[in-house]
Write a protein that holds these residues in place. Structure first.
Motif, short mmCIF file in Angstrom:
data_model
loop_
_atom_site.label_atom_id
_atom_site.label_comp_id
_atom_site.label_asym_id
_atom_site.label_seq_id
_atom_site.Cartn_x
_atom_site.Cartn_y
_atom_site.Cartn_z
N ALA A 79 -40.90 33.07 -0.54
CA ALA A 79 -40.71 34.35 -1.23
C ALA A 79 -39.28 34.50 -1.71
O ALA A 79 -39.02 34.92 -2.84
CB ALA A 79 -41.08 35.50 -0.29
N PHE A 80 -38.32 34.12 -0.87
CA PHE A 80 -36.91 34.25 -1.21
C PHE A 80 -36.54 33.38 -2.40
O PHE A 80 -35.65 33.74 -3.19
CB PHE A 80 -36.05 33.85 -0.01
N SER A 81 -37.23 32.24 -2.54
CA SER A 81 -36.90 31.31 -3.62
C SER A 81 -37.35 31.80 -4.99
O SER A 81 -36.98 31.21 -6.01
CB SER A 81 -37.53 29.93 -3.34
N LEU A 82 -38.12 32.89 -5.01
CA LEU A 82 -38.54 33.46 -6.29
C LEU A 82 -37.43 34.33 -6.86
O LEU A 82 -36.61 34.88 -6.13
CB LEU A 82 -39.80 34.32 -6.09
N GLU A 83 -37.42 34.45 -8.17
CA GLU A 83 -36.44 35.32 -8.82
C GLU A 83 -36.78 36.78 -8.53
O GLU A 83 -37.95 37.18 -8.46
CB GLU A 83 -36.46 35.09 -10.33
N ASN A 84 -35.75 37.60 -8.34
CA ASN A 84 -35.89 39.05 -8.18
C ASN A 84 -36.71 39.47 -6.96
O ASN A 84 -37.38 40.50 -6.99
CB ASN A 84 -36.51 39.67 -9.45
N THR A 85 -36.67 38.66 -5.91
CA THR A 85 -37.34 39.04 -4.67
C THR A 85 -36.31 39.51 -3.65
O THR A 85 -35.35 38.79 -3.35
CB THR A 85 -38.14 37.85 -4.08
N THR A 86 -36.51 40.71 -3.14
CA THR A 86 -35.63 41.25 -2.12
C THR A 86 -36.32 41.14 -0.77
O THR A 86 -37.44 41.67 -0.60
CB THR A 86 -35.28 42.72 -2.40
N ILE A 87 -35.70 40.47 0.17
CA ILE A 87 -36.31 40.26 1.47
C ILE A 87 -36.09 41.49 2.35
O ILE A 87 -34.97 41.98 2.50
CB ILE A 87 -35.72 39.01 2.16
N HIS A 88 -37.18 41.97 2.94
CA HIS A 88 -37.12 43.08 3.88
C HIS A 88 -37.07 42.48 5.28
O HIS A 88 -38.08 42.00 5.81
CB HIS A 88 -38.37 43.97 3.73
#
Length: 305
Positions: A37-46
């Protein structure tokens, strides 16, 4: 001094009951799914959801191990002479009812964490989580335990490997991608490999106990060949994704875990006695741990570099 030693032994017994070295089978998929998920663009990790998922997964894994301990004892498969990572009932005198109560307590805590995860993501995950918890119980519990059938590797791999990866990915993104599914395949295979290595070690005792595991059905030598194939496919899968699907070449870091897989197969080929092949199980579990961790790290490096 005697009381201190007894307390240390008590803590050791309870820690042993969780089978801590198996918990990587729940930790690594959560890390991997989050890294995808983190490796995707514009993904903010909760990170709150991440840690809730991580703890819940480990609690469910530990509870599943306890169910296994409980039902193996009830069915007469565990004795003082049994070789394995269980034995708190037959060797240390822990009451079976106590183990069941702890396992159910772990499930209760995981359920509360699941409510938080659903609140922060989607309530549809409640149904998925309950199914996973049900499978964790039915793996060795119920009238037809999954672990005693030829489907143990498939079910454990699908739930603990692919399932946890995709849930960890979904709670961060709100959707599932084809790449997430493809990257979770080796995790599914290698979690299944852990179960297969356990069944190869226990093939004699499981046969006497009436189990019908994959290792028993195909025979020991063929089971080792299947385990080898699990390893080979996992590595070739990532190489193919780099070559065909264009994922970052940093994911080829997984190759660094190859010596662990080779060592596991070597021991299984050279040894047969359950005690002698215990290291092979350890190397199989380490292959899963290092492979999943290196794959996640490779994805993160590909994102940052």
């Amino acid at each position: 001094m005697t009381k201190v030693i007894e307390a240390d032994r008590g803590i050791s017994v309870w820690w042993h009951l969780t089978r801590p070295h198996t918990l990587t089978a729940s930790f690594v998929p959560v890390f991997l799914g989050t890294a995808i998920a983190f490796s995707l663009e514009n993904t903010t990790i909760h990170y709150g959801v991440f840690f809730a998922m991580l703890i819940a997964s480990m609690l469910i894994q530990a509870a599943t191990n306890m169910f296994n301990e409980y039902y193996d004892y009830k069915l007469g498969l565990d004795t003082k002479d049994s070789v394995g990572i269980g034995g708190t009932i037959v060797r240390h005198g822990v009451a079976p009812r106590t183990i069941m109560m702890i396992a159910l307590s772990f499930y209760g805590i995981a359920l509360l964490l699941g409510i938080y995860i659903c609140y922060m993501s989607s309530w549809w995950l409640a149904a998925v989580g309950l199914v996973c918890m049900g499978i964790g119980f039915l793996y060795t519990g119920g009238p037809y335990p999954i672990a005693y059938s030829p489907f143990g590797e498939l079910v454990s791999g699908a739930v603990m490997g692919m399932g946890i990866v995709l849930i960890a990915f979904y709670i961060q993104t709100g959707y599932i991608t084809l790449n997430a599914v493809l990257l979770s395949v080796p995790s599914m295979i290698l979690v299944g490999a852990i179960m297969l290595s356990n069944n190869i070690r226990d093939i004699v005792g499981d046969t006497e106990g009436g189990r019908k595991t994959l290792a028993i059905l195909v025979g020991r030598e063929h089971a080792i060949s299947v385990l080898s194939a699990f390893f080979i496919v996992s590595y070739l899968w990532i190489i193919a994704l780099v070559a065909i699907d264009g994922i970052t070449a940093w994911t080829l870091l997984v190759i660094l875990s190859v010596p662990k897989a080779l060592r596991a197969i070597e021991i299984f080929r050279d040894k047969q006695a359950p005690k002698e092949v215990m290291p092979a199980m350890k190397f199989t579990a380490q292959t899963n741990t290092f492979f999943g961790f290196l794959l996640g790290v490779g994805l993160l490096l590909g994102y940052f570099l």
